[in-house]
Scaffold this active site. Structure first.
Site, PDB file in Angstrom:
ATOM      1  N   GLU A 246      -3.085 133.500  32.209  1.00 13.01           N
ATOM      2  CA  GLU A 246      -2.312 133.851  33.411  1.00 13.01           C
ATOM      3  C   GLU A 246      -0.862 134.011  32.972  1.00 13.01           C
ATOM      4  OE1 GLU A 246      -2.575 130.895  36.600  1.00 13.01           O
ATOM      5  OE2 GLU A 246      -0.518 131.316  37.197  1.00 13.01           O
TER       6      GLU A 246
ATOM      7  N   GLU B  46       8.275 133.881  40.038  1.00 14.95           N
ATOM      8  CA  GLU B  46       7.747 132.740  40.785  1.00 14.95           C
ATOM      9  C   GLU B  46       8.891 131.788  41.128  1.00 14.95           C
ATOM     10  OE1 GLU B  46       4.766 130.388  38.762  1.00 14.95           O
ATOM     11  OE2 GLU B  46       3.840 129.823  40.655  1.00 14.95           O
TER      12      GLU B  46
END
Ligand SMILES: *[C@@H]1O[C@H](CO)[C@@H](O)[C@H](O)[C@H]1NC(C)=O
Ligand SMILES: *[C@@H]1O[C@H](CO)[C@@H](O)[C@H](O)[C@H]1NC(C)=O
Ligand SMILES: *[C@@H]1O[C@H](CO)[C@@H](O)[C@H](O)[C@H]1NC(C)=O
Ligand SMILES: *[C@@H]1O[C@H](CO)[C@@H](O)[C@H](O)[C@H]1NC(C)=O
Length: 323
Positions: free
Chosen positions: A135, A140
């Site tokens: 990932e 974020e």
């Protein structure tokens, strides 16, 4: 010493041309094309107070909109949420196409921000199961953060312990990419460049995020909208680009392959946009403090607090080494 490493790194990358060619472009209505993007309605694996809705619901509730130049995805900022419901309505989409070695260029005008929000722009192994295949979190953050965090989450034997002195403008905040360490914190880099996240990013008109991946490693660059140094091939969406730090300058986050075998940790990834609320990070105790009351109650009872909780995308382009 820093300088020789720096020099080696530059010369290695400068020698080989690493041209990538435009393979896919996503603008406006392209994101509503259900043969290209999956509108996912799954339960949030990070335990967020969110109800991911399908595309027809999102359109009916005005949670998404597209025109020829722009694409919006929003968290609901109108309705109260009852405790019995799954959570606040929001959107999560994943590309059907999966990319291995590639450069992803996102021209973003606005990102979700505010108390309880946890948006992410990331890539995820299509084959899985997570964390197999890896990932890569490109954008974020949570709540009222103003610095982006880029991170990797992987299977075992992948770390960035050599990175503290690595050539990146951001600051390494965790070095174990293996999800089994530190409650799946991953290996992360907090961005140092101003306006990379949240309100400062939005009030500056957004900017460009670029992630490149290949056997040389994984790099993330960010240029704010008012940057004088954004490469023209990125700001204009050229049909060929060369993701080379020698040309583009220091990456904001660099994840080299010294202590992480690239081939065995990263396979073809789908591209994901999501927006959850509270959950394992945004809603956790020390992190949420500073925002009002209890995170879940705040999400349930304060729809108007989510007026800034939206993605506004100008374009997404994906380049690969071969056409
Ligand atoms: C979308 O979700 C709504 C509400 O859950 C449901 O009634 C509808 O059948 C779904 N539409 C599609 C195309 O799946
Ligand atoms: C949809 O939502 C946006 C942002 O909240 C708002 O500006 C717009 O007026 C809404 N449109 C409709 C038809 O409700
Ligand atoms: C980092 O990864 C390398 C390669 O897998 C390994 O040899 C080393 O022991 C790891 N270091 C730490 C601190 O985990
Ligand atoms: C976070 O942002 C919200 C809305 O933008 C604001 O009302 C709140 O005071 C901010 N909280 C902190 C801790 O900055």
């Amino acid at each position: 010493m820093f300088a020789p490493i720096f020099f080696l790194c530059l010369s290695t990358l400068a020698v080989a041309s690493n041209l990538h060619f435009l393979r896919d472009t996503y603008i406006g209505h392209d994101f509503l094309d259900t043969s290209r993007w999956e509108w996912e309605t799954l339960d949030d694996s990070t335990h967020g107070r969110v109800n991911y809705v399908n595309q027809s619901t999102a359109i009916a509730l005005n949670l998404t909109e597209a025109d020829d130049r722009t694409f919006f995805m929003r968290g609901d900022n109108v309705r109260m949420v009852s405790p019995a419901e799954r959570g606040r309505n929001s959107v999560r989409i994943s590309s059907f196409a999966a990319y291995s070695d590639s450069v992803i260029v996102l021209d973003l005008l606005h990102m979700p921000t505010g108390c309880a929000t946890w948006p992410a722009f990331w890539t995820l192994s299509k084959a899985g199961p997570w964390p197999r295949g890896g990932e890569i979190d490109i954008i974020e953050g949570v709540n009222n953060n103003t610095n982006n965090l880029a991170s990797l989450h992987t299977t075992e034997n992948c770390n960035m312990t050599q990175m503290r002195d690595h050539w990146q403008s951001g600051t390494t905040v965790s070095t174990q990419c293996d999800t089994k360490y530190n409650f799946n914190q991953g290996c992360g880099v907090s961005f140092s460049k101003p306006k990379s996240y949240g309100e400062p990013f939005n009030s500056n008109g957004g900017g460009w995020y670029v992630m490149s991946r290949g056997s040389y490693g994984i790099f993330v660059w960010f240029w704010p909208r008012d940057s004088y140094s954004v490469p023209i091939e990125i700001s204009r969406g050229f049909s060929a680009i060369d993701p080379n730090p020698f040309l583009w300058g220091q990456p904001d986050a660099a994840f080299p392959t010294d202590n992480c075998d690239y081939q065995s940790h990263f396979d073809p990834h789908r591209i994901v946009f999501d927006l959850t609320f509270c959950g394992d990070w945004a809603g956790s105790d020390p992190v949420y403090s500073g925002c009002p009351g209890n995170c879940v109650d705040f999400v349930n009872n304060n729809p108007s607090a989510f007026r800034e909780a939206y993605w506004k995308i100008s374009s997404l382009r994906v380049y690969t080494p071969v056409l």
